[in-house]
Every structure is written in C-alpha cells, then in structure tokens.
Design an enzyme around this catalytic site. Structure first.
Site, PDB file in Angstrom:
ATOM      1  N   ILE A  25     -10.213 -33.322 -56.303  1.00  0.00           N
ATOM      2  CA  ILE A  25      -9.181 -32.426 -56.829  1.00  0.00           C
ATOM      3  C   ILE A  25      -9.586 -30.982 -56.540  1.00  0.00           C
ATOM      4  CG2 ILE A  25      -7.958 -31.655 -58.909  1.00  0.00           C
ATOM      5  CD1 ILE A  25      -8.402 -34.498 -60.049  1.00  0.00           C
TER       6      ILE A  25
ATOM      7  N   GLU B  26     -11.742 -24.125 -57.708  1.00  0.00           N
ATOM      8  CA  GLU B  26     -11.689 -22.695 -57.394  1.00  0.00           C
ATOM      9  C   GLU B  26     -12.539 -22.314 -56.193  1.00  0.00           C
ATOM     10  OE1 GLU B  26     -12.700 -20.587 -60.941  1.00  0.00           O
ATOM     11  OE2 GLU B  26     -11.073 -21.497 -62.086  1.00  0.00           O
ATOM     12  N   THR B  27     -13.347 -23.241 -55.683  1.00  0.00           N
ATOM     13  CA  THR B  27     -14.227 -22.915 -54.562  1.00  0.00           C
ATOM     14  C   THR B  27     -13.837 -23.727 -53.336  1.00  0.00           C
ATOM     15  OG1 THR B  27     -15.852 -24.642 -55.034  1.00  0.00           O
ATOM     16  CG2 THR B  27     -16.111 -22.532 -56.212  1.00  0.00           C
TER      17      THR B  27
ATOM     18  N   HIS C 181     -15.566 -25.955 -51.986  1.00  0.00           N
ATOM     19  CA  HIS C 181     -16.200 -27.276 -52.057  1.00  0.00           C
ATOM     20  C   HIS C 181     -15.207 -28.378 -51.684  1.00  0.00           C
ATOM     21  CE1 HIS C 181     -17.675 -30.883 -54.307  1.00  0.00           C
ATOM     22  NE2 HIS C 181     -18.802 -30.515 -53.733  1.00  0.00           N
TER      23      HIS C 181
END
Length: 164
Positions: free
Chosen positions: A91, A94-95, A97
C-alpha cells in the site's frame, strides 16, 4: 462500465478447464495479513472448486511481498509443481519505498518464472490505500486471489499443451 462500478473478478466469459491433475504452489506474504489472508482464501477455494486436490496445493508464508520472490524460488525446487501463485499487498505510503518494492517484486517474480520455465503468477495488490486493497481482496471489485488462481490454471494448461 467504469472500473469502480463493477467486480473485476468476473470469469463468466471464460471456459476454465478442470485443474484436477495440477499441482500448485502458493506463497503468501504475512504483511497486511487481513488482505493477504483474504487473497489466499480466494485462491485456495478456487483451486479446490476447479478440482485441485488439497494435497496438491503446497503453501508457504513469507514475511512480506519482497520475500515472495525467494518463496516462489524455494517452492519451485519441487519440480512437480505446475505453477506458483504469489500473493501480497503493498500500500502506497509517504516515501518511495512503495515504488522500489513493487518494481522489485514484479521483476523478481518474472525472473523466477523464466528461471524455472514455469508459470509464476503475480497476485500482488499495489494500491493507493487500504480501502482499495479491501475492495480487491473480496470486496466490491472481487478477489484478485481468485484471478491469480484462474491465471495459474490457464497458464499451466497452456504450458502443458506446448510440451506435448
């Protein structure tokens, strides 16, 4: 009809052959277990419905979606398997990743499939939020685990037809 208005797991237009003689591996991520568990239940039940014997379904759990790659590789050390289904959920956060994991998992699963010349199915949700994941793991958009199982059956049959 717009995607948001319908279930995407409609197989009524497909004629899916029996999977009675198939052996299928499932590798499922433990991360986001509410979602991945629902994907697994959908895939497992569809395989049973298509006549795969329970003893011909080999399941392993791995910590997260990134580990699906090595899990699929481990499962395919069993050369009797006809296909492997990889189930996970990533999911957006904010990064970046999310981008790295999704790209690595997609490429890794493809590479395992090529390495073993066996169908390795990408049943990984890559959603913007939790609601989208829920909608695709048994919610209003169907169950992508079921879709992955259908894909595994179809690809195993295609491969078998080409090797005869």
């Amino acid at each position: 009809m717009a995607t948001y208005l319908k279930s995407l797991s409609d197989f009524s237009h497909l004629e899916v052959a029996s999977a009675e003689n198939l052996k299928v591996g499932i590798v499922v991520a433990q991360w986001n277990v509410a979602i991945t568990g629902a994907l697994y239940d959908g895939a497992y039940q569809l395989l049973l419905d298509k006549k795969v014997a329970p003893e011909n379904i080999k399941t392993i759990q791995v910590p997260g979606s990134f580990e699906l790659i090595s899990g699929a590789d481990m499962l395919l050390s069993d050369t009797s398997l006809d296909a492997v289904i990889c189930l996970g959920c990533v999911i957006q956060g904010e990064t970046r990743h999310f981008d790295f994991i999704c790209d690595a998992v997609a490429n890794g699963i493809a590479n395992v499939s090529i390495k073993y010349n066996k169908p390795v199915i990408f049943g990984v949700l890559t959603t913007d939020n939790q609601q989208q994941a829920e909608d695709r793991s048994g919610g209003k958009h169907g169950n992508k685990g079921e879709e992955a199982a259908i894909t595994a059956i179809q690809m195993a049959h295609i491969q078998a037809s080409l090797t005869k």
